[in-house]
Design a protein around this motif. Structure first.
Motif, PDB file in Angstrom:
ATOM      1  N   ARG A  46     -47.036   6.549 -74.439  1.00 13.75           N
ATOM      2  CA  ARG A  46     -48.235   6.648 -74.375  1.00 13.75           C
ATOM      3  C   ARG A  46     -49.330   5.979 -74.656  1.00 13.75           C
ATOM      4  O   ARG A  46     -50.081   5.838 -74.194  1.00 13.75           O
ATOM      5  CB  ARG A  46     -48.261   7.315 -75.708  1.00 13.75           C
ATOM      6  N   ARG A  47     -49.078   4.550 -75.083  1.00 16.01           N
ATOM      7  CA  ARG A  47     -49.627   3.306 -74.863  1.00 16.01           C
ATOM      8  C   ARG A  47     -49.191   2.284 -73.384  1.00 16.01           C
ATOM      9  O   ARG A  47     -50.453   1.592 -72.876  1.00 16.01           O
ATOM     10  CB  ARG A  47     -48.657   2.374 -76.180  1.00 16.01           C
ATOM     11  N   GLU A  48     -48.198   2.185 -73.191  1.00 12.29           N
ATOM     12  CA  GLU A  48     -48.508   1.463 -71.672  1.00 12.29           C
ATOM     13  C   GLU A  48     -49.058   2.549 -70.899  1.00 12.29           C
ATOM     14  O   GLU A  48     -49.218   1.563 -69.601  1.00 12.29           O
ATOM     15  CB  GLU A  48     -46.905   0.762 -71.267  1.00 12.29           C
ATOM     16  N   ARG A  49     -49.170   3.531 -70.692  1.00 13.12           N
ATOM     17  CA  ARG A  49     -49.368   4.300 -69.257  1.00 13.12           C
ATOM     18  C   ARG A  49     -48.748   3.829 -68.340  1.00 13.12           C
ATOM     19  O   ARG A  49     -49.482   3.492 -67.237  1.00 13.12           O
ATOM     20  CB  ARG A  49     -51.304   4.095 -69.632  1.00 13.12           C
ATOM     21  N   PRO A  50     -47.682   4.198 -67.886  1.00  8.28           N
ATOM     22  CA  PRO A  50     -46.985   3.613 -66.747  1.00  8.28           C
ATOM     23  C   PRO A  50     -47.796   5.040 -65.798  1.00  8.28           C
ATOM     24  O   PRO A  50     -47.625   5.532 -66.236  1.00  8.28           O
ATOM     25  CB  PRO A  50     -45.273   3.696 -67.067  1.00  8.28           C
ATOM     26  N   ASP A  51     -47.400   4.599 -64.659  1.00  9.09           N
ATOM     27  CA  ASP A  51     -47.224   5.187 -63.130  1.00  9.09           C
ATOM     28  C   ASP A  51     -46.419   6.350 -63.116  1.00  9.09           C
ATOM     29  O   ASP A  51     -46.228   6.665 -62.773  1.00  9.09           O
ATOM     30  CB  ASP A  51     -47.857   4.175 -62.117  1.00  9.09           C
ATOM     31  N   VAL A  52     -45.661   5.151 -63.336  1.00  9.03           N
ATOM     32  CA  VAL A  52     -44.413   5.727 -62.898  1.00  9.03           C
ATOM     33  C   VAL A  52     -43.438   5.855 -64.317  1.00  9.03           C
ATOM     34  O   VAL A  52     -43.051   4.661 -64.135  1.00  9.03           O
ATOM     35  CB  VAL A  52     -43.532   5.520 -61.320  1.00  9.03           C
ATOM     36  N   LEU A  53     -42.034   6.766 -64.148  1.00  7.15           N
ATOM     37  CA  LEU A  53     -41.192   6.297 -65.753  1.00  7.15           C
ATOM     38  C   LEU A  53     -40.124   6.792 -64.316  1.00  7.15           C
ATOM     39  O   LEU A  53     -39.497   7.520 -64.512  1.00  7.15           O
ATOM     40  CB  LEU A  53     -41.182   7.037 -66.500  1.00  7.15           C
ATOM     41  N   VAL A  54     -39.090   5.672 -64.405  1.00  6.04           N
ATOM     42  CA  VAL A  54     -37.977   6.148 -64.064  1.00  6.04           C
ATOM     43  C   VAL A  54     -36.735   6.130 -65.168  1.00  6.04           C
ATOM     44  O   VAL A  54     -36.918   4.928 -66.044  1.00  6.04           O
ATOM     45  CB  VAL A  54     -37.701   4.291 -62.865  1.00  6.04           C
ATOM     46  N   LEU A  55     -35.805   6.977 -65.587  1.00  4.19           N
ATOM     47  CA  LEU A  55     -34.820   6.550 -66.204  1.00  4.19           C
ATOM     48  C   LEU A  55     -33.508   6.331 -65.194  1.00  4.19           C
ATOM     49  O   LEU A  55     -33.285   7.177 -64.221  1.00  4.19           O
ATOM     50  CB  LEU A  55     -34.388   8.561 -66.689  1.00  4.19           C
TER      51      LEU A  55
END
Length: 199
Positions: free
Chosen positions: A70-79
């Motif tokens: 929520r704070r960083e607002r990445p465009d893509v999350l890679v798990l």
């Protein structure tokens, strides 16, 4: 890959961190911004020294991760392993808000509601880093042991291995082959595996 994109990479243990680092290295070569999150303080050392070109981050649980997203607002999350926090039912079924486009890098066939290692259901794409023939032979319909639920299978792409190492020079390969008596028509395969937390 757009140079404007910001990626948050989340890795569980050393094997997943190596996969994430291979991805991060490529993304950085394309001028992407990388935040790299790990779950344990002792794993921070796997992220390199002072010259690292990405932001390291320690996360304690899925609630903490969602706060960071929520704070960083990445465009893509890679798990790096879609089973990260799989033991937490809320994380499995509820995406972060706001939800970035989310992909996972997985090296298994465990995509079924009855699996003892459940995946996050809201992942947009599951990338399987196993050679395609190996993945195919693991499926029940081709003689293997695994059945993948259709809801997961339609989001799976088998991409093959992610190299996270430097290629060994040919001269060194010859020395190793001679040392272990490996013939020209033979291969020596090293296998790293873990089961249920055993490494």
């Amino acid at each position: 890959m757009s140079s404007a994109l910001k990626y948050m990479v989340v890795a569980m243990g050393p094997g997943e961190i190596a996969q994430g680092m291979a991805f991060a290295k490529y993304a950085l070569s394309r001028n992407a911004r990388i935040i790299f999150a790990v779950l344990r303080p002792e794993h921070m050392g796997w992220l390199g020294g002072k010259k690292k070109k990405f932001t390291p981050m320690l996360i304690s649980d899925s609630i903490h991760l969602k706060q960071k997203i929520r704070r960083e607002r990445p465009d893509v999350l890679v798990l790096c392993n879609s089973k990260v926090f799989g033991w937490e039912p809320d994380f499995r079924t509820h995406a972060p808000d706001p939800k970035p486009y989310t992909v996972s890098i997985d090296s298994n066939w465990l995509f079924h509601p009855t699996s003892p290692y459940p995946s996050a259901e809201w992942v947009d794409r599951y990338f399987i880093n196993i050679p395609a023939p190996v993945f195919r032979f693991g499926l029940k319909r081709f003689g293997g042991n695994y059945v993948i639920a259709p809801s997961y299978e339609k989001k799976i792409r088998v991409i093959g291995l992610l190299p996270s190492y430097k290629r060994i020079p040919r001269g060194r390969v010859r020395v190793i082959r001679k040392k272990y008596g490996i013939g020209k028509d033979e291969k020596l395969v090293f296998l790293y595996t873990s089961v249920g937390g055993l490494v």
